[in-house]
Design a protein around this motif. Structure first.
Motif, PDB file in Angstrom:
ATOM      1  N   LEU A  31     -19.493 -14.868  -5.933  1.00 52.11           N
ATOM      2  CA  LEU A  31     -19.011 -14.292  -4.662  1.00 52.11           C
ATOM      3  C   LEU A  31     -18.339 -12.924  -4.839  1.00 52.11           C
ATOM      4  CD1 LEU A  31     -17.543 -17.249  -2.566  1.00 52.11           C
ATOM      5  CD2 LEU A  31     -19.561 -15.858  -2.074  1.00 52.11           C
ATOM      6  N   ASP A  32     -17.572 -12.789  -5.915  1.00 48.26           N
ATOM      7  CA  ASP A  32     -16.898 -11.501  -6.128  1.00 48.26           C
ATOM      8  C   ASP A  32     -17.915 -10.374  -6.311  1.00 48.26           C
ATOM      9  OD1 ASP A  32     -14.686 -13.521  -7.089  1.00 48.26           O
ATOM     10  OD2 ASP A  32     -13.698 -11.594  -6.738  1.00 48.26           O
ATOM     11  N   LEU A  50     -23.996 -19.427   1.551  1.00 50.99           N
ATOM     12  CA  LEU A  50     -23.000 -19.108   2.584  1.00 50.99           C
ATOM     13  C   LEU A  50     -23.359 -19.796   3.896  1.00 50.99           C
ATOM     14  CD1 LEU A  50     -22.423 -15.295   1.888  1.00 50.99           C
ATOM     15  CD2 LEU A  50     -20.737 -17.118   1.629  1.00 50.99           C
ATOM     16  N   VAL A  51     -24.654 -19.862   4.172  1.00 52.73           N
ATOM     17  CA  VAL A  51     -25.099 -20.532   5.400  1.00 52.73           C
ATOM     18  C   VAL A  51     -24.866 -22.029   5.282  1.00 52.73           C
ATOM     19  CG1 VAL A  51     -27.130 -21.068   6.803  1.00 52.73           C
ATOM     20  CG2 VAL A  51     -26.792 -18.749   5.933  1.00 52.73           C
ATOM     21  N   ALA A  52     -25.154 -22.579   4.105  1.00 56.12           N
ATOM     22  CA  ALA A  52     -25.060 -24.033   3.925  1.00 56.12           C
ATOM     23  C   ALA A  52     -23.619 -24.519   3.773  1.00 56.12           C
ATOM     24  CB  ALA A  52     -25.876 -24.437   2.696  1.00 56.12           C
ATOM     25  N   HIS A  53     -22.745 -23.666   3.257  1.00 55.96           N
ATOM     26  CA  HIS A  53     -21.373 -24.114   2.977  1.00 55.96           C
ATOM     27  C   HIS A  53     -20.365 -23.152   3.613  1.00 55.96           C
ATOM     28  CE1 HIS A  53     -23.095 -26.907   0.089  1.00 55.96           C
ATOM     29  NE2 HIS A  53     -23.791 -25.892  -0.410  1.00 55.96           N
ATOM     30  N   PRO A  54     -19.876 -23.476   4.785  1.00 52.70           N
ATOM     31  CA  PRO A  54     -18.942 -22.567   5.490  1.00 52.70           C
ATOM     32  C   PRO A  54     -17.684 -22.255   4.682  1.00 52.70           C
ATOM     33  CG  PRO A  54     -19.643 -24.382   6.920  1.00 52.70           C
ATOM     34  CD  PRO A  54     -20.168 -24.690   5.560  1.00 52.70           C
ATOM     35  N   GLU A  55     -17.275 -23.181   3.816  1.00 52.27           N
ATOM     36  CA  GLU A  55     -16.048 -22.917   3.037  1.00 52.27           C
ATOM     37  C   GLU A  55     -16.241 -21.716   2.103  1.00 52.27           C
ATOM     38  OE1 GLU A  55     -18.018 -25.466   2.570  1.00 52.27           O
ATOM     39  OE2 GLU A  55     -18.352 -25.823   0.429  1.00 52.27           O
ATOM     40  N   LEU A  56     -17.489 -21.475   1.728  1.00 51.91           N
ATOM     41  CA  LEU A  56     -17.753 -20.304   0.878  1.00 51.91           C
ATOM     42  C   LEU A  56     -17.576 -19.003   1.668  1.00 51.91           C
ATOM     43  CD1 LEU A  56     -20.863 -21.427  -1.222  1.00 51.91           C
ATOM     44  CD2 LEU A  56     -18.511 -21.157  -2.008  1.00 51.91           C
ATOM     45  N   SER A  57     -17.908 -19.074   2.973  1.00 55.95           N
ATOM     46  CA  SER A  57     -17.713 -17.881   3.817  1.00 55.95           C
ATOM     47  C   SER A  57     -16.239 -17.533   3.903  1.00 55.95           C
ATOM     48  CB  SER A  57     -18.262 -18.127   5.229  1.00 55.95           C
ATOM     49  OG  SER A  57     -19.636 -18.350   5.158  1.00 55.95           O
ATOM     50  N   ALA A  58     -15.396 -18.579   4.012  1.00 55.85           N
ATOM     51  CA  ALA A  58     -13.949 -18.344   4.064  1.00 55.85           C
ATOM     52  C   ALA A  58     -13.474 -17.743   2.742  1.00 55.85           C
ATOM     53  CB  ALA A  58     -13.222 -19.652   4.337  1.00 55.85           C
ATOM     54  N   GLU A  59     -14.040 -18.239   1.668  1.00 56.31           N
ATOM     55  CA  GLU A  59     -13.689 -17.711   0.339  1.00 56.31           C
ATOM     56  C   GLU A  59     -14.076 -16.229   0.225  1.00 56.31           C
ATOM     57  OE1 GLU A  59     -12.140 -19.195  -2.031  1.00 56.31           O
ATOM     58  OE2 GLU A  59     -12.565 -17.968  -3.809  1.00 56.31           O
ATOM     59  N   LEU A  60     -15.271 -15.928   0.720  1.00 53.11           N
ATOM     60  CA  LEU A  60     -15.750 -14.535   0.692  1.00 53.11           C
ATOM     61  C   LEU A  60     -14.824 -13.640   1.512  1.00 53.11           C
ATOM     62  CD1 LEU A  60     -17.924 -12.433  -0.061  1.00 53.11           C
ATOM     63  CD2 LEU A  60     -19.185 -13.135   1.987  1.00 53.11           C
ATOM     64  N   GLU A  61     -14.390 -14.166   2.649  1.00 51.31           N
ATOM     65  CA  GLU A  61     -13.493 -13.384   3.506  1.00 51.31           C
ATOM     66  C   GLU A  61     -12.185 -13.076   2.776  1.00 51.31           C
ATOM     67  OE1 GLU A  61     -12.596 -10.978   6.260  1.00 51.31           O
ATOM     68  OE2 GLU A  61     -14.584 -11.907   6.122  1.00 51.31           O
ATOM     69  N   ARG A  62     -11.690 -14.067   2.028  1.00 53.10           N
ATOM     70  CA  ARG A  62     -10.434 -13.860   1.277  1.00 53.10           C
ATOM     71  C   ARG A  62     -10.620 -12.786   0.196  1.00 53.10           C
ATOM     72  NH1 ARG A  62      -9.616 -19.495   2.064  1.00 53.10           N
ATOM     73  NH2 ARG A  62     -10.568 -20.058   0.077  1.00 53.10           N
ATOM     74  N   ILE A  63     -11.778 -12.816  -0.436  1.00 54.87           N
ATOM     75  CA  ILE A  63     -12.044 -11.791  -1.464  1.00 54.87           C
ATOM     76  C   ILE A  63     -12.056 -10.404  -0.817  1.00 54.87           C
ATOM     77  CG2 ILE A  63     -13.795 -10.894  -3.059  1.00 54.87           C
ATOM     78  CD1 ILE A  63     -14.640 -13.864  -3.505  1.00 54.87           C
ATOM     79  N   ARG A  64     -12.698 -10.308   0.329  1.00 56.97           N
ATOM     80  CA  ARG A  64     -12.784  -8.998   1.010  1.00 56.97           C
ATOM     81  C   ARG A  64     -11.413  -8.516   1.475  1.00 56.97           C
ATOM     82  NH1 ARG A  64     -18.534 -10.269   4.014  1.00 56.97           N
ATOM     83  NH2 ARG A  64     -19.830  -9.284   2.414  1.00 56.97           N
ATOM     84  N   GLU A  65     -10.611  -9.450   1.941  1.00 51.59           N
ATOM     85  CA  GLU A  65      -9.244  -9.082   2.363  1.00 51.59           C
ATOM     86  C   GLU A  65      -8.454  -8.531   1.179  1.00 51.59           C
ATOM     87  OE1 GLU A  65      -7.109 -12.314   4.205  1.00 51.59           O
ATOM     88  OE2 GLU A  65      -8.589 -12.449   5.808  1.00 51.59           O
TER      89      GLU A  65
END
Lengths: 190, 204
Positions: free
Chosen positions: B15-16, B35-50
């Motif tokens: 993800l990083d 990311l489509v299959a696992h929404p928790e990964l999208s949240a993780e990606l958002e945290r990395i971007r933040e």
């Protein structure tokens, strides 16, 4: 009118154009100091390392073959100059991998180490917190995060600078950012 | 569930690099599917971007006044002849006589270092030079050190593969070059000087 690229400025510098030197310095001096800071934690030492590096770079600029970007070449020399200063001053910070993320205690400013000037009112508390936590990360993580997220270098450029592999850069960024996030979250809960 | 864990861990590690735009198209596609299959990964990606955004805005800004002084100091130093730095002992002379003396002294130093296991590979052909690897965590910096203890300036490091082994060639501002060979099994770096003759052979 577009700004001249680095290669043009280097050619002009080699032809004796003092303005080209000024422009190259202006373009990269901030980044150079920040990279040195990520190694040294001390602003005066970082400026010394950056100065030493710039002098080496411009004295040897005729050897710059242009196979990599000028900035990558420069940053590599800054990084080595900073390591040199660290070695001379024994200012090795977080040298041991994985033995606790903060081997120092207290506020960096209290130890006479680098603390950002406090005259920029616009900075949020969160940014200050991020800066402090980054400062306390182990060296190998702090450097790659600085190079990637602050200076915007690519993985390949960082790998070249640090004499390591691209996979290693990727791995350090992953573990470094994870650790940094945990530190920030833990402090925000306090 | 236990079968999905390894994939999930792998994707998290990617993800990083995905947030950095550094993945290959195939790996990028793999992450996007996850990311489509696992929404928790999208949240993780958002945290990395933040975090990336925060880091970008939290960069320390050295004072403009000090930066101006830095420029002035560099310009002033460049106007004085480079010999000044040699007088200070920081950069040794590069005359043929000096080089001969340097290599002779360095050969002795190298022989002293060999028994210590300083050079674990290429012992039989390791030429004369004292090379030191300064380790600071894992972010090691390679230094070439003169017999007097002055460090040469590494100005270029190029990496290439030779017989499936990663080799880094180092060029110093003072004209010496050496190479770092990375042991693919242990990951240890072994440093040796490339003598001019060998360098010529390799170019041919």
């Amino acid at each position: 009118m577009p700004e001249p690229d680095d290669r043009t400025l280097i050619k002009r510098f080699l032809a004796g154009d003092r303005d080209a030197l000024d422009e190259l310095l202006r373009r990269y001096r901030g980044e150079a100091v920040r990279i040195a800071l990520s190694v040294l934690h001390n602003e005066d030492d970082a400026f010394d390392a950056a100065q030493e590096a710039f002098i080496k770079v411009f004295r040897n600029i005729h050897k710059f073959g242009g196979r990599s970007r000028f900035s990558t070449w420069l940053y590599r020399i800054v990084y080595n100059a900073a390591l040199d200063v660290a070695r001379k001053k024994r200012r090795y910070v977080n040298r041991t991998e994985g033995k606790g993320e903060d081997q120092r205690a207290g506020n960096p400013a209290d130890r006479g180490e680098y603390a950002p000037p406090d005259d920029r009112l616009a900075r949020s508390e969160k940014e200050e917190l991020v800066r402090r936590c980054l400062d306390e990360l182990p060296f190998k993580y702090r450097v790659v995060i600085t190079l990637k997220d602050i200076e915007g270098l690519s993985y390949d450029e960082i790998a070249e600078m640090l004499s390591t592999s691209r996979g290693n850069v990727m791995s350090r960024l992953y573990y470094g950012r994870s650790r940094l996030r945990k530190m920030i979250e833990a402090r925000m809960k306090r | 569930m236990s079968e999905r864990k390894p994939d999930s861990a792998r994707i998290r590690k990617l993800l990083d690099a995905y947030a950095d735009g550094e993945l290959s198209p195939a790996a990028e596609l793999e992450v996007e599917r996850a990311l489509v299959a696992h929404p928790e990964l999208s949240a993780e990606l958002e945290r990395i971007r933040e975090l990336k955004a925060l880091l970008a805005s939290a960069a320390p800004e050295p004072s403009a006044e000090k930066l101006e002084k830095l420029s002035a100091s560099v310009a002033a130093a460049l106007e004085s002849p480079p010999a000044a730095s040699r007088r200070s002992g920081r950069v040794p002379g590069d005359t043929p006589a000096f080089r001969k003396a340097f290599l002779a002294i360095a050969a002795v130093l190298l022989l002293l270092l060999l028994p210590l296991g300083y050079y674990s590979r290429h012992r039989k052909d390791a030429p004369s030079a004292k090379v030191e690897e300064v380790e600071v965590g894992e972010g090691s910096g390679v230094k070439v050190i003169s017999p007097e203890g002055a460090s040469y300036s590494v100005i270029r490091i190029t990496t290439h593969e030779r017989d499936a082994v990663s080799v880094r060639e180092i060029e110093t501002a003072e004209g010496y070059s050496c190479e770092v060979v990375e042991d693919p099994d242990s990951g240890d770096a072994v440093i040796r000087l490339i003598p001019p003759a060998e360098e010529d052979d390799r170019k041919e």
